[in-house]
Write an enzyme that holds these catalytic residues in place. Structure first.
Site, short mmCIF file in Angstrom:
data_model
loop_
_atom_site.label_atom_id
_atom_site.label_comp_id
_atom_site.label_asym_id
_atom_site.label_seq_id
_atom_site.Cartn_x
_atom_site.Cartn_y
_atom_site.Cartn_z
N LYS A 102 0.83 -1.20 0.00
CA LYS A 102 0.00 0.00 0.00
C LYS A 102 0.87 1.25 0.00
O LYS A 102 0.66 2.16 -0.82
CB LYS A 102 -0.90 -0.02 1.24
N GLY A 123 -8.45 -7.13 4.14
CA GLY A 123 -9.35 -7.37 5.27
C GLY A 123 -8.74 -8.10 6.44
O GLY A 123 -9.42 -8.38 7.42
N MET A 138 -6.03 -7.17 8.30
CA MET A 138 -5.53 -6.34 9.39
C MET A 138 -6.37 -5.08 9.48
O MET A 138 -7.29 -4.88 8.71
CB MET A 138 -4.06 -6.05 9.17
N ARG A 170 -3.53 -1.56 -6.34
CA ARG A 170 -2.68 -2.75 -6.32
C ARG A 170 -3.05 -3.60 -7.52
O ARG A 170 -4.14 -3.45 -8.09
CB ARG A 170 -2.87 -3.53 -5.03
N HIS A 205 -16.39 -9.24 0.99
CA HIS A 205 -15.38 -10.18 1.48
C HIS A 205 -15.48 -11.52 0.77
O HIS A 205 -14.47 -12.11 0.36
CB HIS A 205 -15.56 -10.36 3.00
N SER A 252 17.47 -39.82 -11.95
CA SER A 252 16.17 -39.22 -11.73
C SER A 252 15.91 -39.26 -10.23
O SER A 252 15.95 -40.32 -9.61
CB SER A 252 15.09 -39.99 -12.49
N TYR A 271 15.04 -31.59 -16.26
CA TYR A 271 13.58 -31.60 -16.37
C TYR A 271 12.93 -31.97 -15.05
O TYR A 271 13.57 -32.52 -14.15
CB TYR A 271 13.13 -32.59 -17.46
#
Ligand code: ADP
Ligand code: MG
Ligand code: MG
Length: 974
Positions: free
Chosen positions: A37, A117, A119, A360, A481, A835, A922
């Site tokens: 923020k 939501g 904090m 954001r 929410h 592998s 891989y």
């Protein structure tokens, strides 16, 4: 980026960063230090968005706070914060605590990754009985002043002083007071309360606080500030924040920043308001402006569902806000252009002036992710790198989740239709109605599916939401929410279905003349928003219809095209190969459709269960021991012809059955391999020879055992006894893997013959090169490998001679025993590839049986002994260290050794990143994880690249400094 270390001394440390007035100390790249923020407020300020000024207290202070028994660095409140407030006072021409012209601020949390939501935030800080009168006089608006004060006391009382509901069924205590006054005054909406009503509310709020806490509400603004900042730091460790971080694997060490920002007021009257918006639809990715607003409202009102917000598009026709809407459209375009991604932003309108309060990157569903990446890259608004980096690989699973079967859904529409709500999380969910989060958890724990049905959800419901198949709410919009959590967790969600009457007390849900109770079935379609009062059948996702069932054409599926675009983009960046674990041609074909480049693990024993061939397998097992004894006795009797002949006689049964069974199995296995090689059309195929202990193939029930005994003409007791003697216990470190092939070399020989015959046959038939890779399991000693490879090479030669054709093939081993990792240099003498069998390597390294680990691993995670389940995400420090050791040893002997991983970990994004870092060639994972692995591998490559760039930068800077002439020339040329 700055990492938060506990700051020992406050000397020189900078704890506060300012923003506002077209300038900022920080920017979007400083999220670690300033939180998401704070960093973006800085970025918006410097890019010319209208942001109320303020400052950010860094995450380092939070780290300090927790490292030092919840205390602050010296001087923070005495000096740094005071200076910062002074600066803000100057910018705003107001005074903090000034009776005539008070400066009010918000105190906002802000972690590095947004935790919506989770904090707490406090608005209108700086108000008390005196400053509120100043605010009233200044604005000539008593109602507004006392509304702001009322909100402040409520938030402060809740967040800082801890006056909250004490159990689940209690009402929010402040809401209860507010509702009481509303009722006494005979009004419905908060906005209808008079100044005097509000004064009464505040009086009762203060009394409530005093009664519950024994403490008075603080009047001094600096006391208020200290309390609020402490509450924000404290909220970092509240339960729901901790659960949230665990779920999203956000490290608890990160800490939050605190933003202190001058207030702007959306609650100043009818020309003011507040809202939230997405620059595009975050549920399905459509390029449409998406959001909500409320006039005469502040902050959380839109989200909290106190009043029903209006659609942002409605603003366009609004007499008061029409012009603001035009500004918002400009903001929308500018945000996407400047931030290069879809933005989720908050704004407030104070008397017709638009202010930006937050932005954001918008959280989105997997469906929206691929659509947005596809569109924005093509529109040149997003870089391809960002398109690849910004997806959550794990979430791609959502694209494979089933949707409702269209026929059954049409029927449900006729016979059980309930209502339609906002399609907030795409997909289909049928389950049992649960009215509380606890009930949903309970249903899920009993192995059934739950749909959480609530008027609205709140952060306390998080665990129940995680446990549910889907979420249905009757109230709340796109920013509620429920919608937010659905987007983030990929939950199926229908929000704000207003026609739905949910009565918690009666335990009923009613709509369209139908009433459901807890325990009844309900179905929600998160793609359309429709809700049905029964179970609805499901069918394949669109992606599966295109790629697997092939019942849909690629060009008919917009979702597929977007998915395909993103996958191809990812392939451009990744260097790690992606293979699949598959045992059957159809699995292999699916995996290829999802982008697999080869088979990393074919478990031959899975073929043993096909059809009735298990009988031959069991026949082989039943006589294996006898046959081995015959061979060993014969070896001892070498030269003694009479003895040898007699041995043959006494073991005739075993010889006949054992070799006979192998002869029967050979062509069957060969056919299997032919199918696999054909499906893979020239791609590499790694085949592991027989691995599990033999008892796993024996029948379990009495009937089955009886059957087998009859079929093979042996006694029931014999089958029973063998089951007992072969049985092994967890974690099964007994007679399995290459140990079987060492004691029963005929089995290895049969399997190899099947492999090579199949490879030669398919190569001949298709004209394509077939290169089988034969893999020996559970090797610990190089001699084990060598003895097995002798057989492999001999059979390979025999079969090539027989076919008069050359065949390329590789031989290698699993690394799944610590001894193999440690002696990898010796093992690599004969092995052309390794592998990593990380399932067994984890079990053997940790000395921990995977099957039994459920009894204690959750506890281990809770108390912090392990961060993640080591059977899902590789334990890099332990198991990973062994892997590195094995790679080093292997490469020392054979520099071009091929390296792969085929454990369950091969589809886990965190592990994939590790595999990239240690230089594997891989990863191999199950067919449907292939897209996840492709994206994760691309992200790993991009991250490694940017880390390398960062490391190279200081060196480059040094080099520049050494050549001042060049620098001057460059400057002159500019
Ligand atoms: P969250 O992280 O939960 O979104 P925020 O810190 O963004 O919490 O704040 C909650 C609400 O308060 C948001 O709607 C935000 O827009 C509003 N708000 C925060 N600071 C201010 C401010 N200075 N002026 C007006 N509204 C604010
Ligand atoms: Mg916010
Ligand atoms: Mg294994």
């Amino acid at each position: 980026m700055a990492t938060a270390k506990p700051a020992k001394s406050t000397k020189n440390a900078r704890y506060i960063y300012h923003f506002g007035g077209g300038k900022s100390d920080g920017d979007a790249s400083m999220k670690a230090l300033l939180g998401g923020k704070g960093a973006n407020l800085g970025e918006m300020a410097r890019r010319g968005f209208n942001v109320p000024p303020g400052f950010t207290i860094t995450t380092e202070v939070c780290t300090y706070y927790y490292a030092n028994k919840r205390t602050y660095p010296k001087g923070l409140f005495e000096k740094d914060a005071v200076d910062a407030i002074r600066k803000l006072e100057k910018a705003q021409g107001k005074g903090f605590g000034d009776r005539r012209n008070p400066l009010l601020v918000s105190v906002r949390s802000g972690a590095r990754d947004s935790m919506p939501g989770m904090m707490d935030t406090i608005l209108n800080l700086g108000l008390n009985d005196e400053t509120v009168e100043g605010l009233k006089a200044k604005t000539k608006n008593g109602r507004f002043a006392y509304d702001s004060y009322r909100r402040f006391v409520q938030m402060y009382g809740d967040v800082v002083m801890g006056v909250q509901k004490r159990h689940e069924n209690e009402h929010e205590p402040f809401d209860e007071v507010l509702d009481a006054v509303k009722e006494e005054a005979g009004v419905h909406e908060d906005t209808d309360l008079s100044e005097d009503n509000l004064k009464e509310v505040i009086k009762r709020f203060r009394a409530l606080i005093k009664e519950r806490t024994g403490k008075a509400f603080p009047n001094d603004p600096y006391d208020q500030l200290r309390g609020a900042v402490g509450a924000v730091f404290g909220s970092w460790m509240n339960d729901r924040a901790v659960i949230y971080r665990d779920k999203y694997r956000i490290p608890h060490e990160w800490g939050t920043a605190v933003n202190v920002q001058a207030m702007v007021f959306g609650n100043m009257g009818d020309t003011s308001g507040t809202g939230v918006a997405f620059t595009r639809n975050p549920a399905n990715g459509a390029n449409e402006f998406y959001g909500e607003y409320l006039a005469n409202a502040q902050g959380e009102d839109v989200v909290a569902g106190v009043r029903t917000p209006l659609k942002i598009q409605d603003m366009a026709k609004d007499a008061i806000f029409g012009d603001i809407y035009k500004q918002l459209l400009k903001v929308r375009a500018k945000l996407e252009k400047e931030f290069g991604d879809v933005q989720d932003f908050e704004f407030t309108i104070e008397e017709q002036t638009l202010y930006m309060l937050q932005t954001r990157h918008g959280k989105r569903t997997a469906q929206a992710y691929v659509k947005i990446a596809h569109d924005m890259v093509r529109e040149k608004l997003m870089t391809p790198e960002h398109a690849v980096k910004s997806g959550d690989p794990q979430a791609l699973d959502q694209l494979l989740a089933p949707i409702f079967d269209s026929t059954d859904e049409k029927a449900a529409e006729k016979d059980s239709y309930l209502t339609i709500g906002l399609p907030a999380g795409p997909g289909a969910a049928s389950g049992i109605v649960a009215f509380t989060a606890a009930k949903a958890e309970q249903i899920a724990a009993s192995g059934q599916k739950a749909v959480l049905c609530r008027i609205e959800t709140s952060p306390e419901d998080l665990k129940g939401m995680i446990a549910s198949e889907g979420i249905l709410t009757s109230r709340g919009g796109v920013s509620s929410h429920a919608a937010l959590v659905a987007r983030q967790m990929g939950k199926v969600c229908v929000a704000g279905a207003g026609d739905l009457a949910i009565d918690y007390a009666k335990g009923t849900l009613t709509s369209n003349g139908r009433t459901l109770r807890e325990g009844d079935f309900i179905a929600i379609n998160g793609t359309t928003g429709k809700v049905y009062g029964r179970k609805v059948k499901t069918s394949d996702s669109e992606l599966k219809q295109v790629l697997v069932a092939k019942t849909m054409k690629p060009q008919d599926s917009e979702l597929f095209r977007a998915y395909d675009f993103v996958m191809k983009l990812a392939d451009k960046y990744r260097t790690l190969g992606v293979r699949t674990n598959a045992d059957q041609p159809d699995q292999a074909e699916n995996a290829i459709a999802f982008g697999a480049e080869g088979i990393g693990l074919c478990r031959t024993e899975h073929m043993f269960f096909e059809g009735d061939r298990i009988d031959s397998v069991r026949e082989m097992i039943l006589f294996a021991e006898d046959y081995a004894k015959f061979k060993s006795d014969s070896a001892d009797a070498k030269g003694d012809d009479a003895k040898l002949a007699s041995l043959k006689g006494t073991h005739a049964d075993a010889i006949e059955h054992f070799t006979g069974a192998l002869e029967k199995l050979l062509p069957m296995q060969q056919k299997d391999f032919e199918g696999l090689f054909t499906a893979m059309a020239g791609r590499p195929v790694t085949i592991r020879l027989l691995d599990p202990p033999l008892h796993e193939f024996l029948p379990q029930s009495k009937d089955q055992k009886d059957d087998l005994a009859k079929k093979l003409g042996v006694s029931y007791e014999r089958v029973e006894a063998l089951g007992h003697s072969l049985h092994e216990f967890n974690p099964m470190l007994g007679h399995r893997g290459c140990r079987l092939g060492i004691v029963y070399p005929e089995i290895t020989e049969m399997q190899c013959r099947a492999i090579f015959r199949a490879a030669l046959a398919v190569a001949k038939k298709t004209g394509k090169k077939v290169v089988p890779e034969v893999m020996i399991p559970l090797v610990g000693y190089d001699i084990e490998l060598n003895q097995q490879l002798e057989i492999v090479h001999r059979v390979a030669k025999e079969e090539q001679d027989r076919a008069k054709t050359k065949l390329g093939y590789l031989v290698g081993t699993m690394i799944e025993i610590p001894r193999a990792a440690v002696t990898a240099d010796e093992i690599a003498k004969e092995a052309q590839f390794f592998s990593f069998g990380t399932n067994d390597l984890t079990q053997t390294t940790l000395g921990m049986s995977r099957d039994d680990s459920g009894k204690f691993l959750p506890h281990y995670q809770k108390v912090g002994i392990v961060k993640a389940n080591p059977f899902a995400t590789i334990d890099t420090r332990g198991v990973g260290k062994l892997m590195k050791m094995a790679i080093e040893g292997g490469k020392a002997t054979r520099p071009d050794i091929k390296l792969g991983i085929c454990g369950e970990h091969g589809g886990d994004p965190t592990t994939i990143e590790f595999c990239h870092q240690i230089g594997l060639s891989y990863v191999s994972c199950s067919p449907f994880r292939v897209p996840v692995a492709r994206l994760a591998a691309a992200q790993a490559a991009l991250r490694a690249q940017s880390a390398a760039n960062k490391a190279a930068k200081p060196a480059a800077a040094k080099a520049k400094a050494a050549k001042p002439a060049k620098k001057l020339r460059a400057a002159a040329a500019r």
